[in-house]
Scaffold this motif. Structure first.
Motif, PDB file in Angstrom:
ATOM      1  N   THR A 187       7.054   5.890   0.076  1.00  0.00           N
ATOM      2  CA  THR A 187       6.935   4.966   1.191  1.00  0.00           C
ATOM      3  C   THR A 187       5.731   4.064   0.955  1.00  0.00           C
ATOM      4  O   THR A 187       4.684   4.536   0.494  1.00  0.00           O
ATOM      5  N   TYR A 188       5.914   2.766   1.244  1.00  0.00           N
ATOM      6  CA  TYR A 188       4.775   1.856   1.145  1.00  0.00           C
ATOM      7  C   TYR A 188       4.704   0.978   2.383  1.00  0.00           C
ATOM      8  O   TYR A 188       5.695   0.772   3.079  1.00  0.00           O
ATOM      9  N   LYS A 189       3.497   0.498   2.663  1.00  0.00           N
ATOM     10  CA  LYS A 189       3.266  -0.372   3.826  1.00  0.00           C
ATOM     11  C   LYS A 189       3.053  -1.798   3.363  1.00  0.00           C
ATOM     12  O   LYS A 189       2.267  -2.053   2.442  1.00  0.00           O
ATOM     13  N   ASP A 190       3.770  -2.716   3.996  1.00  0.00           N
ATOM     14  CA  ASP A 190       3.545  -4.141   3.771  1.00  0.00           C
ATOM     15  C   ASP A 190       2.260  -4.526   4.507  1.00  0.00           C
ATOM     16  O   ASP A 190       2.203  -4.521   5.736  1.00  0.00           O
ATOM     17  N   ARG A 191       1.204  -4.843   3.780  1.00  0.00           N
ATOM     18  CA  ARG A 191      -0.114  -5.089   4.371  1.00  0.00           C
ATOM     19  C   ARG A 191      -0.162  -6.385   5.175  1.00  0.00           C
ATOM     20  O   ARG A 191      -1.134  -6.621   5.899  1.00  0.00           O
TER      21      ARG A 191
ATOM     22  N   GLN B   7       0.844  -1.190   0.000  1.00  0.00           N
ATOM     23  CA  GLN B   7       0.000   0.000   0.000  1.00  0.00           C
ATOM     24  C   GLN B   7       0.881   1.242   0.000  1.00  0.00           C
ATOM     25  O   GLN B   7       1.564   1.529   0.982  1.00  0.00           O
TER      26      GLN B   7
ATOM     27  N   ASP C 220       2.135  -4.617   8.372  1.00  0.00           N
ATOM     28  CA  ASP C 220       2.061  -3.169   8.617  1.00  0.00           C
ATOM     29  C   ASP C 220       3.433  -2.490   8.715  1.00  0.00           C
ATOM     30  O   ASP C 220       3.531  -1.347   9.180  1.00  0.00           O
ATOM     31  N   SER C 221       4.499  -3.153   8.294  1.00  0.00           N
ATOM     32  CA  SER C 221       5.820  -2.512   8.311  1.00  0.00           C
ATOM     33  C   SER C 221       5.943  -1.526   7.156  1.00  0.00           C
ATOM     34  O   SER C 221       5.376  -1.732   6.080  1.00  0.00           O
ATOM     35  N   LEU C 222       6.661  -0.429   7.378  1.00  0.00           N
ATOM     36  CA  LEU C 222       6.851   0.613   6.368  1.00  0.00           C
ATOM     37  C   LEU C 222       8.194   0.437   5.676  1.00  0.00           C
ATOM     38  O   LEU C 222       9.198   0.090   6.300  1.00  0.00           O
ATOM     39  N   HIS C 223       8.204   0.715   4.381  1.00  0.00           N
ATOM     40  CA  HIS C 223       9.427   0.575   3.586  1.00  0.00           C
ATOM     41  C   HIS C 223       9.582   1.783   2.676  1.00  0.00           C
ATOM     42  O   HIS C 223       8.583   2.390   2.251  1.00  0.00           O
TER      43      HIS C 223
ATOM     44  N   THR D 296       1.911   4.820   0.604  1.00  0.00           N
ATOM     45  CA  THR D 296       1.392   5.734   1.628  1.00  0.00           C
ATOM     46  C   THR D 296       1.841   7.174   1.455  1.00  0.00           C
ATOM     47  O   THR D 296       1.186   8.089   1.963  1.00  0.00           O
TER      48      THR D 296
END
Length: 524
Positions: free
Chosen positions: A428-432, A413, A435-438, A415
């Motif tokens: 930035t994206y979230k691993d659904r 996702q 919920d970790s951010l990358h 963000t």
């Protein structure tokens, strides 16, 4: 430079010249200058009306060339190569400088001729951009019509230093008198409206003074064009109003699934639509958007629409065919870096990211096709798909996964789009799944996540579903008598050109049936 087919076609076009044309080249010792010199020589050899000469002007871009008339210093200038998608722009410039008339509405041409002031336009294009020719051709025509207007069409691939210094990350990019003027596809009427400060007032007056229609079509894409043709064939007063003729088709590169047409391009298809509508007595209002619908107070009365310019049009029946637009991500930074790294057209803007790292948002057919195309240009492509698996056809997925410089991440996702204030630098994206951010360091984000119907302007006047699509019955009629809808803005499934055209025809026939069964009331 020109193969035998291109030479034959160009030679036939050049027979339409009614006055001499001079090609004035400003060249250096570069390989591109040699190519342009050869191109101009080949063009001149095709017609006695065309001559070439060279100049050495240090104040002008090299390589570049001016298309003008002998003894005249104004005209149309190309800096770099006018081939690829811009070959049509070159042909039209030759014809128009040579006296061949434009097919644009005379009212609009007169408006261009009457513009006062100095307008120095520059347009940056890429040879793979299918949106660029419309802008280049519109500004070229303006330069031909008005000596106070100049235009230089600049090949971004040749003038990469200017692309960098001006922080251009999307084409077409237009500058007026050295300042940013606009980015993306623009029609002639849109450009003229921006530079003519009194355009809106004149347009509003002209629209309001028009006689009421029997059928008014709002939207000029495939559904709208089809509706207008079917209405006009019934011999009733028909109007069609839209922001740009062709609608979203103008943003489509190749069309291969319109039955009986094996393959064509979106811009060519849109031009054919307009030519077909022009064969009938249809009042076309281009470059205008509708902001409000006022349904008739009684059945058989006149519905009204208000335009952004302040004009009012009346009609006994209305067909809404406003289509759809690209869906935005709706994240922080998206609008701030739109055209500065956030883009929606890989074909147009892909070459501007040569050798850079980019991301594609969306794992449907459009997204995976974009990743495949970009992989041959950029350093690396990362595809981010919100769902747990890609939606693209398996053959496309297999191709993308076979490319060494393409990574695919699902359950991602997006963000935030991030930048340094002038250009995009990452996302930035979230691993659904956890919920970790990358973070990804990318210079470009290509958004390919579907469409939204262009119906917000309707407010609560017409019934719509939760997606904003207009609810229609089997006849294309809305919940208000005398108002119909067709195409991608409706609840009809499968958003395809051929379906939109058929729905436009159906809505038009339904509108005609409504008209003959409803008594006319005096226009309010």
């Amino acid at each position: 430079m020109l193969d035998s087919n291109m030479q034959a076609q160009l030679k036939a076009y050049l027979t339409k010249l009614t006055r001499p044309v001079e090609l004035v080249a400003n060249l250096d010792d570069s390989a591109k200058s040699k190519e342009i010199k050869q191109l101009l020589s080949e063009i001149a050899a095709l017609s006695d009306q065309v001559t070439t000469r060279e100049e050495d002007n240090a104040g002008l871009r090299k390589p570049s060339f001016l298309i003008t008339n002998p003894g005249n210093n104004s005209g149309v200038r190309f800096a770099g190569s006018p081939l690829g998608h811009e070959f049509t722009s070159l042909v039209l410039a030759l014809l128009q400088v040579g006296g061949h008339p434009s097919k644009e509405a005379q009212e609009l041409l007169d408006q261009v001729k009457s513009l006062e002031g100095e307008f120095q336009f520059e347009t940056y294009y890429s040879l793979s951009c299918h949106n660029c020719p419309d802008v280049v051709q519109a500004l070229n025509l303006m330069a031909v019509l008005n000596p106070n207007i100049s235009h230089t069409a600049i090949d971004g691939g040749v003038y990469q230093d200017e692309i960098t210094s001006r922080n251009i990350m999307g084409v077409p990019a237009v500058f007026l008198n050295g300042k940013e003027f606009g980015q993306g596809r623009m029609t002639l009427s849109e450009i003229v409206s921006k530079v003519d400060t009194n355009a809106d007032a004149r347009a509003a007056k002209s629209l309001t003074e028009r006689e009421p229609y029997e059928v008014l079509v709002i939207g000029s894409g495939p559904a709208g064009a089809s509706a207008a043709i079917y209405a006009a064939r019934k011999g009733i007063r028909t109007g069609v109003i839209g922001e740009r003729f062709g609608g979203q088709v103008m943003d489509t590169v190749d069309i291969e699934n319109y039955i009986s047409v094996i393959k064509t391009e979106g811009s060519i298809f849109a031009s054919a639509l307009k030519n077909h509508v022009n064969d009938y007595s249809v009042d076309i209002v281009d470059g205008q958007s509708i902001t409000k619908l006022i349904p008739a107070p009684t059945e058989g009365g006149y519905h009204q629409v208000e335009t952004a310019s302040g004009g009012v049009l009346k009609s006994r029946s209305i067909i809404i065919a406003t289509g759809a637009r690209w869906r935005n991500m709706g994240i922080p930074g998206e609008q701030e870096y739109r055209t500065k790294g956030v883009t929606y057209c890989p074909h147009c803007d892909g070459p501007l990211f040569k050798g850079k790292r980019v991301a594609v948002i969306g794992g449907g057919n459009s997204g995976i096709e974009a990743a495949i195309d970009l992989a041959g240009i950029v350093e690396h492509v990362t595809v981010l798909e919100f769902a747990s698996e890609l939606k693209a056809d398996s053959v496309l997925q297999d191709k993308a996964r076979s490319l060494k410089n393409v990574d695919i991440i699902v359950n991602a996702q997006t963000t935030e789009a991030q930048g340094d204030g002038t250009k995009l630098t990452g996302l930035t994206y979230k691993d659904r799944t956890n919920d970790s951010l990358h973070h990804l360091d990318v210079a470009g984000i290509f958004v390919q996540i579907g469409l939204l119907p262009n119906t917000n302007w309707l407010g609560d006047t017409i019934e719509r579903n939760k997606m904003g699509e207009i609810v229609v019955d089997a006849r294309g009629e809305t919940n208000i008598k005398g108002i119909f809808a067709a195409g991608d803005c409706t609840t009809v499934p499968y958003k395809q050109i051929i379906i939109a055209a058929g729905e436009g025809a159906k809505a038009s026939l339904s509108a005609f049936d409504y008209l003959i069964r409803t008594s006319t009331r005096t226009a309010e």
